[in-house]
Enzyme design. Structure first.
Site, PDB file in Angstrom:
ATOM      1  N   ARG A   7       9.216  -1.297   8.948  1.00 34.63           N
ATOM      2  CA  ARG A   7       8.948  -0.229   9.921  1.00 34.63           C
ATOM      3  C   ARG A   7       9.912  -0.329  11.081  1.00 34.63           C
ATOM      4  O   ARG A   7      10.055  -1.399  11.674  1.00 34.63           O
ATOM      5  CB  ARG A   7       7.521  -0.308  10.443  1.00 34.63           C
ATOM      6  CG  ARG A   7       6.548   0.224   9.443  1.00 34.63           C
ATOM      7  CD  ARG A   7       5.122   0.215   9.936  1.00 34.63           C
ATOM      8  NE  ARG A   7       4.277   0.252   8.769  1.00 34.63           N
ATOM      9  CZ  ARG A   7       2.983   0.049   8.755  1.00 34.63           C
ATOM     10  NH1 ARG A   7       2.353  -0.215   9.888  1.00 34.63           N
ATOM     11  NH2 ARG A   7       2.297   0.106   7.646  1.00 34.63           N
ATOM     12  N   SER A  43       2.632   4.527   8.530  1.00 33.12           N
ATOM     13  CA  SER A  43       1.177   4.482   8.685  1.00 33.12           C
ATOM     14  C   SER A  43       0.663   5.333   9.845  1.00 33.12           C
ATOM     15  O   SER A  43       0.912   6.525   9.903  1.00 33.12           O
ATOM     16  CB  SER A  43       0.758   3.021   8.814  1.00 33.12           C
ATOM     17  OG  SER A  43      -0.625   2.917   8.812  1.00 33.12           O
ATOM     18  N   HIS A  44       0.029   4.682  10.802  1.00 32.38           N
ATOM     19  CA  HIS A  44      -0.605   5.371  11.930  1.00 32.38           C
ATOM     20  C   HIS A  44       0.356   5.539  13.102  1.00 32.38           C
ATOM     21  O   HIS A  44      -0.028   6.070  14.138  1.00 32.38           O
ATOM     22  CB  HIS A  44      -1.805   4.549  12.378  1.00 32.38           C
ATOM     23  CG  HIS A  44      -1.400   3.135  12.648  1.00 32.38           C
ATOM     24  ND1 HIS A  44      -1.053   2.277  11.635  1.00 32.38           N
ATOM     25  CD2 HIS A  44      -1.233   2.450  13.788  1.00 32.38           C
ATOM     26  CE1 HIS A  44      -0.687   1.127  12.136  1.00 32.38           C
ATOM     27  NE2 HIS A  44      -0.789   1.196  13.456  1.00 32.38           N
ATOM     28  N   ASP A  63      -5.588   8.193   9.008  1.00 30.35           N
ATOM     29  CA  ASP A  63      -4.267   7.980   9.598  1.00 30.35           C
ATOM     30  C   ASP A  63      -3.194   8.751   8.827  1.00 30.35           C
ATOM     31  O   ASP A  63      -3.503   9.468   7.865  1.00 30.35           O
ATOM     32  CB  ASP A  63      -3.935   6.490   9.693  1.00 30.35           C
ATOM     33  CG  ASP A  63      -3.627   5.864   8.349  1.00 30.35           C
ATOM     34  OD1 ASP A  63      -4.040   6.419   7.325  1.00 30.35           O
ATOM     35  OD2 ASP A  63      -2.968   4.808   8.320  1.00 30.35           O
ATOM     36  N   ASP A  86      -0.949   8.080   6.554  1.00 29.41           N
ATOM     37  CA  ASP A  86      -0.802   7.945   5.102  1.00 29.41           C
ATOM     38  C   ASP A  86      -2.135   7.801   4.367  1.00 29.41           C
ATOM     39  O   ASP A  86      -2.154   7.532   3.161  1.00 29.41           O
ATOM     40  CB  ASP A  86       0.132   6.776   4.755  1.00 29.41           C
ATOM     41  CG  ASP A  86      -0.405   5.438   5.234  1.00 29.41           C
ATOM     42  OD1 ASP A  86      -1.044   5.390   6.299  1.00 29.41           O
ATOM     43  OD2 ASP A  86      -0.175   4.422   4.542  1.00 29.41           O
ATOM     44  N   ASP A 102      -4.722   5.665   4.399  1.00 33.77           N
ATOM     45  CA  ASP A 102      -5.458   4.466   3.987  1.00 33.77           C
ATOM     46  C   ASP A 102      -6.456   4.010   5.053  1.00 33.77           C
ATOM     47  O   ASP A 102      -7.446   3.366   4.747  1.00 33.77           O
ATOM     48  CB  ASP A 102      -4.516   3.324   3.554  1.00 33.77           C
ATOM     49  CG  ASP A 102      -3.425   3.010   4.566  1.00 33.77           C
ATOM     50  OD1 ASP A 102      -3.423   3.626   5.656  1.00 33.77           O
ATOM     51  OD2 ASP A 102      -2.571   2.151   4.271  1.00 33.77           O
ATOM     52  N   ARG A 103      -6.197   4.367   6.312  1.00 34.31           N
ATOM     53  CA  ARG A 103      -7.156   3.998   7.373  1.00 34.31           C
ATOM     54  C   ARG A 103      -8.114   5.152   7.641  1.00 34.31           C
ATOM     55  O   ARG A 103      -7.750   6.317   7.480  1.00 34.31           O
ATOM     56  CB  ARG A 103      -6.427   3.699   8.674  1.00 34.31           C
ATOM     57  CG  ARG A 103      -5.468   2.554   8.592  1.00 34.31           C
ATOM     58  CD  ARG A 103      -4.838   2.323   9.936  1.00 34.31           C
ATOM     59  NE  ARG A 103      -3.935   1.193   9.893  1.00 34.31           N
ATOM     60  CZ  ARG A 103      -3.687   0.394  10.915  1.00 34.31           C
ATOM     61  NH1 ARG A 103      -4.269   0.604  12.085  1.00 34.31           N
ATOM     62  NH2 ARG A 103      -2.852  -0.610  10.808  1.00 34.31           N
ATOM     63  N   THR A 129      -4.171 -11.453   7.496  1.00 36.62           N
ATOM     64  CA  THR A 129      -4.036 -10.000   7.656  1.00 36.62           C
ATOM     65  C   THR A 129      -2.985  -9.467   6.691  1.00 36.62           C
ATOM     66  O   THR A 129      -1.934 -10.057   6.519  1.00 36.62           O
ATOM     67  CB  THR A 129      -3.621  -9.693   9.105  1.00 36.62           C
ATOM     68  OG1 THR A 129      -4.684 -10.090   9.957  1.00 36.62           O
ATOM     69  CG2 THR A 129      -3.333  -8.217   9.295  1.00 36.62           C
ATOM     70  N   GLU A 169     -10.734  -4.668   6.532  1.00 38.28           N
ATOM     71  CA  GLU A 169     -10.087  -5.263   7.698  1.00 38.28           C
ATOM     72  C   GLU A 169     -10.548  -4.565   8.966  1.00 38.28           C
ATOM     73  O   GLU A 169     -10.949  -3.390   8.931  1.00 38.28           O
ATOM     74  CB  GLU A 169      -8.577  -5.131   7.579  1.00 38.28           C
ATOM     75  CG  GLU A 169      -7.988  -5.892   6.424  1.00 38.28           C
ATOM     76  CD  GLU A 169      -6.481  -5.795   6.427  1.00 38.28           C
ATOM     77  OE1 GLU A 169      -5.846  -6.763   6.855  1.00 38.28           O
ATOM     78  OE2 GLU A 169      -5.945  -4.755   6.046  1.00 38.28           O
ATOM     79  N   SER A 175      -8.675  -3.447  11.107  1.00 40.22           N
ATOM     80  CA  SER A 175      -7.719  -2.411  11.468  1.00 40.22           C
ATOM     81  C   SER A 175      -8.041  -1.082  10.770  1.00 40.22           C
ATOM     82  O   SER A 175      -7.140  -0.379  10.333  1.00 40.22           O
ATOM     83  CB  SER A 175      -6.305  -2.868  11.150  1.00 40.22           C
ATOM     84  OG  SER A 175      -6.208  -3.260   9.793  1.00 40.22           O
ATOM     85  N   LYS A 189      -6.038  -0.066   0.718  1.00 42.48           N
ATOM     86  CA  LYS A 189      -7.234   0.429   1.376  1.00 42.48           C
ATOM     87  C   LYS A 189      -7.262   1.938   1.197  1.00 42.48           C
ATOM     88  O   LYS A 189      -6.223   2.560   0.980  1.00 42.48           O
ATOM     89  CB  LYS A 189      -7.276   0.023   2.834  1.00 42.48           C
ATOM     90  CG  LYS A 189      -6.031   0.317   3.641  1.00 42.48           C
ATOM     91  CD  LYS A 189      -6.140  -0.417   4.965  1.00 42.48           C
ATOM     92  CE  LYS A 189      -5.039  -0.058   5.925  1.00 42.48           C
ATOM     93  NZ  LYS A 189      -3.849  -0.899   5.763  1.00 42.48           N
TER      94      LYS A 189
HETATM   95  C1  G16 Z   1      -1.099  -2.658   7.623  1.00 43.83           C
HETATM   96  C2  G16 Z   1      -1.663  -3.554   6.563  1.00 43.83           C
HETATM   97  C3  G16 Z   1      -3.034  -4.025   6.931  1.00 43.83           C
HETATM   98  C4  G16 Z   1      -3.049  -4.652   8.315  1.00 43.83           C
HETATM   99  C5  G16 Z   1      -2.458  -3.678   9.319  1.00 43.83           C
HETATM  100  C6  G16 Z   1      -2.306  -4.280  10.704  1.00 43.83           C
HETATM  101  O1  G16 Z   1      -1.850  -1.474   7.644  1.00 43.83           O
HETATM  102  O2  G16 Z   1      -1.728  -2.884   5.320  1.00 43.83           O
HETATM  103  O3  G16 Z   1      -3.454  -4.929   5.960  1.00 43.83           O
HETATM  104  O4  G16 Z   1      -4.340  -4.968   8.701  1.00 43.83           O
HETATM  105  O5  G16 Z   1      -1.170  -3.291   8.890  1.00 43.83           O
HETATM  106  O6  G16 Z   1      -1.409  -5.337  10.656  1.00 43.83           O
HETATM  107  P1  G16 Z   1      -0.900  -6.050  11.977  1.00 43.83           P
HETATM  108  O7  G16 Z   1      -2.117  -6.583  12.661  1.00 43.83           O
HETATM  109  O8  G16 Z   1       0.029  -7.123  11.472  1.00 43.83           O
HETATM  110  O9  G16 Z   1      -0.218  -5.020  12.833  1.00 43.83           O
HETATM  111  P2  G16 Z   1      -1.161  -0.049   7.770  1.00 43.83           P
HETATM  112  O10 G16 Z   1      -2.283   0.929   7.697  1.00 43.83           O
HETATM  113  O11 G16 Z   1      -0.485  -0.072   9.123  1.00 43.83           O
HETATM  114  O12 G16 Z   1      -0.200   0.026   6.640  1.00 43.83           O
END
Ligand code: G16
Length: 567
Positions: free
Chosen positions: A44, A138-139, A309, A311, A313-314, A381, A400, A402, A413
């Protein structure tokens, strides 16, 4: 000049000619970058990094493709999808051209490039692809001034494990050239197959454009009782819902699945057109950014609200009057109610898992699990850590803090899956969201929970902070110290730097966060995030357990005050 019919004939002939004429492969010299290490989930960065740094995108894609053995690439299928954010179309074009040049047999791509992260996982598994690429940050906000990201998923449908991402990173540090077919063009909007003869030794290269929703919808049909959910969402006593797709990828899924299939009125779904910049918003389903859902739910008209979010998944769930369901609680509540979800009635439940910073509410409801002899795993995580547990049949449900929950139906997720799980529970229990949550707290106790994020910190400062903190809390004198906060006294019971040994392959992952665990299972955790695009993000997670039901109605912000006193 040509008539209209002649023009159509001409363009059809041209299209056919283009599809059969051999496509040349070009090798381009490049220089490596040293910052392409994938984080918690993919690479990212700010969009401009991908857009303006020479070959930045091509280098990373070549590193991903080179990480797959050439023999495995030939004849294999890969899935490609995006959350629709700015730069996705350009990136898909490059991926197609590079996949063809690198001997990938077939790409399956969502129409107009759109596929949610859970849908990519689902399609990879369904068609037995070798893996997939998801273009998303993602978000994080999108657009030229926002973020862009590339996730690589492997054959089980889940995020690539560390062994694979390490390999990609190593390749990216020494890359000297990449292969591409610059003349290859596809039509992302046309459903069906497009085939191209290659000028190299490889077999014809195929691209298949699929409907973004179909495969995923068919999977959900087998996991849930659609009639029961439809009964809840329609008719005289319908549960009024409000679903906010936050201008991300979920719009088409929400409309098709919740409205068309499950009968929710069309006006239940808002912000359902995927926008390149998410309408200038953070597509982040939490109380800070999903404010339009929050305000709408405060009106009291709707009994159930959800947001997703970028994509998909959240997710976040709100009850009537904007009653907030903490994601760690959501996981624990789904776990305690698996008997109401048809999927688990069919497959049984083999185990639960949560990431380490996720509140231990799951472990408390795990008392139910204990009685049923269901183990609870605690992983670092990152969704990738659940993959091995699921593949080996050890885990059926995980989540999680998150805002992510999922099950072994895929290896990501899945926000909409979680929403349908909740709707199944509500339909069966005939109770409101708030009643279900409060009943859960009454049975198992409440885990007050808060997370604090310190973003864009100088990486050196963050490193030293964590190092010094570790030295401080692991000093002998720190253990068994007591801290009085309000009327509560917290006694330190255990302090460590979290480390995980994968029970399946024995791999060890170290330094996953500093934990201070108190005698009553309350915890404070410090951890560096792996998803920020600029500098470092330090997260502090705080959890305080309360068994007494008369004390279950405090604002979670209470933890904030505890923390202030603590420090
Ligand atoms: C990603 C991961 C998750 C993780 C989250 C936050 O989610 O797939 O497993 O919990 O990042 O990670 P961090 O605490 O390291 O920022 P996503 O939805 O951002 O792809």
């Amino acid at each position: 000049s040509l008539s209209f019919e002649e023009k159509i004939q001409w363009s059809l002939r041209r299209e056919q000619a283009m599809e059969v004429s051999p496509i040349p492969v070009v090798t381009v010299q490049t220089a490596p970058y040293d910052d392409q290490r994938p984080g918690t989930s993919g690479l990212r960065k700010k969009t401009f990094v991908f857009e303006s740094k020479k070959n930045y995108l091509q280098n990373f894609i070549q590193s991903v493709l080179s990480s797959i053995d050439l023999r495995d690439r030939q004849g294999c299928t890969m899935v490609v999808g995006s959350d629709g954010r700015y730069f996705s179309r350009t990136a898909i074009e490059v991926i197609v051209q590079m996949a063809a040049a690198n001997g990938i047999g077939r790409l399956v791509i969502g129409q107009n490039g759109i596929l949610s992260t859970p849908a990519v996982s689902c399609v990879i598994r369904r068609i037995k692809a070798i893996g997939g690429i998801v273009l998303t940050a993602s978000h994080n906000p999108g657009g030229p001034g926002g973020d862009f990201g590339i996730k690589f998923n492997v054959a089980n449908g889940g995020p690539a494990p560390d062994t694979v991402t390490d390999k990609i990173y190593q390749i990216s540090k020494t890359i000297e050239e990449y292969a591409i077919c610059p003349d290859l063009r596809i039509d992302l909007s046309r459903l069906g197959r497009q085939e191209f003869d290659m000028e190299n030794k490889f077999k014809p290269f195929r691209v298949e454009i699929i409907d973004s929703v179909d495969v995923y919808l068919n999977m959900l049909r087998n996991l849930f009782d659609f009639n029961a959910i439809k009964g809840l969402l329609t008719g005289a006593h319908q549960l009024k819902i409000r679903i906010d797709a936050m201008n991300g990828v979920m719009g088409p899924y929400v409309r098709r699945i919740l409205c068309d299939e499950l009968g929710a009125p069309a006006n239940s779904a808002v912000n359902c057109v995927p926008l390149e910049d998410f309408g200038g918003q953070h597509p982040d389903p939490n109380l800070t950014y999903a404010t339009s859902l929050l305000e709408a739910m405060k009106g009291g008209e709707h009994g159930f609200g959800a947001a997703f979010d970028g994509d998909g998944d959240r997710y976040m769930i709100l009850g009537q009057n904007a009653f907030f369901v903490n994601p760690s609680d959501s996981l624990a509540i789904i776990a305690a109610n698996v008997s109401y979800i048809p999927q688990f009635q069919q497959t049984g439940v083999h185990g639960f898992a949560r990431s380490m910073p996720t509140s231990t509410a799951l472990d408390s409801s795990g008392r139910v699990a204990k009685a049923m002899k269901i183990p609870v795993y605690e992983t670092p995580t990152g969704w990738k850590f659940f993959g091995n547990l699921m593949d080996s049949g050890r885990c059926s449900l995980c989540g999680e803090e998150s805002f992510g929950t999922g099950s072994d139906h895929i290896r990501e997720k899945d926000g909409l899956w979680a929403v349908l799980a909740w709707l199944s529970i509500i339909a069966a229990r005939k109770q409101s969201v708030e009643e279900i949550v409060k009943d859960h707290w009454a049975r198992f106790g409440r885990h007050y929970y808060c997370r604090f994020d310190y973003e864009e910190v100088d990486p050196r400062a963050a490193f030293f902070l964590m190092r010094d903190l570790e030295a401080l809390i692991t000093e002998k004198s720190f253990s068994s110290q007591q801290f009085a906060v309000g009327n509560n006294v917290y006694t330190v019971e255990k302090v460590d730097s979290f480390e995980y040994t994968d029970p399946v392959d024995g791999s060890v992952t170290k330094r996953q966060g500093l934990r201070i665990i108190f005698a009553d299972n309350s915890r404070i955790i410090f951890r560096l995030s792996g998803t920020g695009s600029t500098g470092s993000t330090i997260r502090i997670y705080a959890e305080s357990y309360e068994r007494d039901p008369s004390k279950h109605t405090k604002e979670p912000q209470v933890i904030h005050n505890y923390l202030n006193d603590f420090f």
